[in-house]
Design an enzyme around this catalytic site. Structure first.
Site: not given
Length: 347
Positions: A220, A228, A237, A263
């Site tokens: 993770d 973000n 991204d 993620e």
């Protein structure tokens, strides 16, 4: 009926011979008897594609069977193009069927509308008829009946027309889905990694046929929401792509990387043990924390990318869900202890 030409007889004999060799091999390695697997092993025993044979040998040696996604990918790489019933032909045939059905529905829709208009006109004329052989009350009763029936038919045909329009929408939706069917259903479009569907299929196949030594690594990305929120989703991204690429590059000896969701990534490590899988995760962790990315909007370099890892090994009587839960528990512990680490501490 005459005898078959020698060439045809030879082909049939060759096909029968190959099947006699292919089927026992599939049974030996507990490979499901699907059309794709038949095609792969039929070609394998024919020994005409050395690259396919080597790939199959390597996969069977690694997994003691042929994982379903691996078989699908081999089929696409080595056999799909020459096969008459390939995916694109199937898509074109289905699209042609959908187009024809759509045209028929449109014609029926037009007929139903014309029928409704004709009924309305006829009953309108009937309402003006003055039948001298009937009393006025009888004529009025007849007209009332006809009008009532006209309303019922009008309602029925209106409903039918609506249903046809709805069916046409469903046909259009089907065509759009068929147009998307050429996209690979096993890969994540953003990262290029295998997707959750592929993960579920491979994990189920491994645990059903060759679970001994199977390890799962869950990964993770740390503080992903921060990327973000502070830099925008486009840079987020880019982080996903970069980490996915690093994970994929680390895959060797049958290890596969999947985008598990959001993620989070997953790696399946077959025929291994907890110590080796943990070492692999640690190597990947060090590689991820060296990643850098440039934010062009701010002309800044992002160099604080890291990830946490949870590793688990299959144990007797474990289900796929159990294995995922064990790995996820270790991942949670890695996050709790400060992130950017691999748990358990030792294998």
């Amino acid at each position: 009926m005459g005898e078959k030409p020698p060439a045809t007889a030879d082909l049939l004999q060759t096909a029968a011979g190959r099947l006699k060799k292919a089927v026992p091999l599939m049974l030996k390695h507990q490979i499901p008897t699907t059309p794709i697997n038949y095609a792969l092993w039929y070609t394998y025993v024919g020994e005409q594609q050395p690259e396919l044979n080597k790939a199959l040998d390597d996969l069977v040696a690694q997994y003691h069977t042929l994982p379903p996604v691996s078989g699908e990918l081999l089929y696409r790489e080595h056999l799909a193009d020459p096969v008459e019933l390939d995916v694109r032909d199937m898509r074109q045939n289905l699209e042609a069927m959908a187009t024809e059905l759509g045209n028929q529905l449109k014609d029926t829709n037009l007929d139903a509308t014309a029928f409704q208009q004709k009924i309305d006109a006829n009953f309108s004329r009937l309402e003006r008829i003055d039948n001298e052989s009937l009393s006025l009350e009888q004529v009025l009763n007849l007209v009332r009946t006809l009008v009532k029936e006209s309303d019922a038919i009008r309602e029925s045909t209106s409903y039918f027309t609506g249903q046809l329009a709805k069916a046409q929408q469903e046909i259009d939706t089907l065509k759009r889905r068929l147009a998307e069917s050429e996209k690979d259903v096993f890969f994540d479009a953003l990262t290029g990694c295998l997707n959750r569907r592929a993960f579920d299929a491979d994990l189920a196949g491994l645990l059903a046929l060759a679970p001994e030594g199977c390890c799962l690594i869950l990964c993770d990305i740390d503080h992903f929401k921060h990327f973000n929120d502070n830099y925008g989703h486009q840079l987020g991204d880019q982080v996903l792509k970069l980490v996915g690429k690093r994970l994929t590059e680390a895959c060797r000896d049958g290890v596969k990387c999947y985008r598990y969701g959001g993620e989070e990534f997953a790696l399946l490590v077959p025929s291994s043990n907890l110590r080796i899988a943990r070492q692999l995760a640690e190597g990947i962790r060090r590689g991820v924390e060296k990643l850098t990315l440039k934010d062009r909007r701010r002309d800044a370099r992002i160099d604080n990318i890291s990830a946490s890892f949870g590793v688990a090994q299959w144990q007797p009587k474990m289900t796929a869900r159990n294995l995922i839960e064990h790995s996820d528990k270790q991942l949670y512990e890695a996050k709790r202890l400060g992130r950017n680490r691999v748990m358990p501490i030792s294998g």
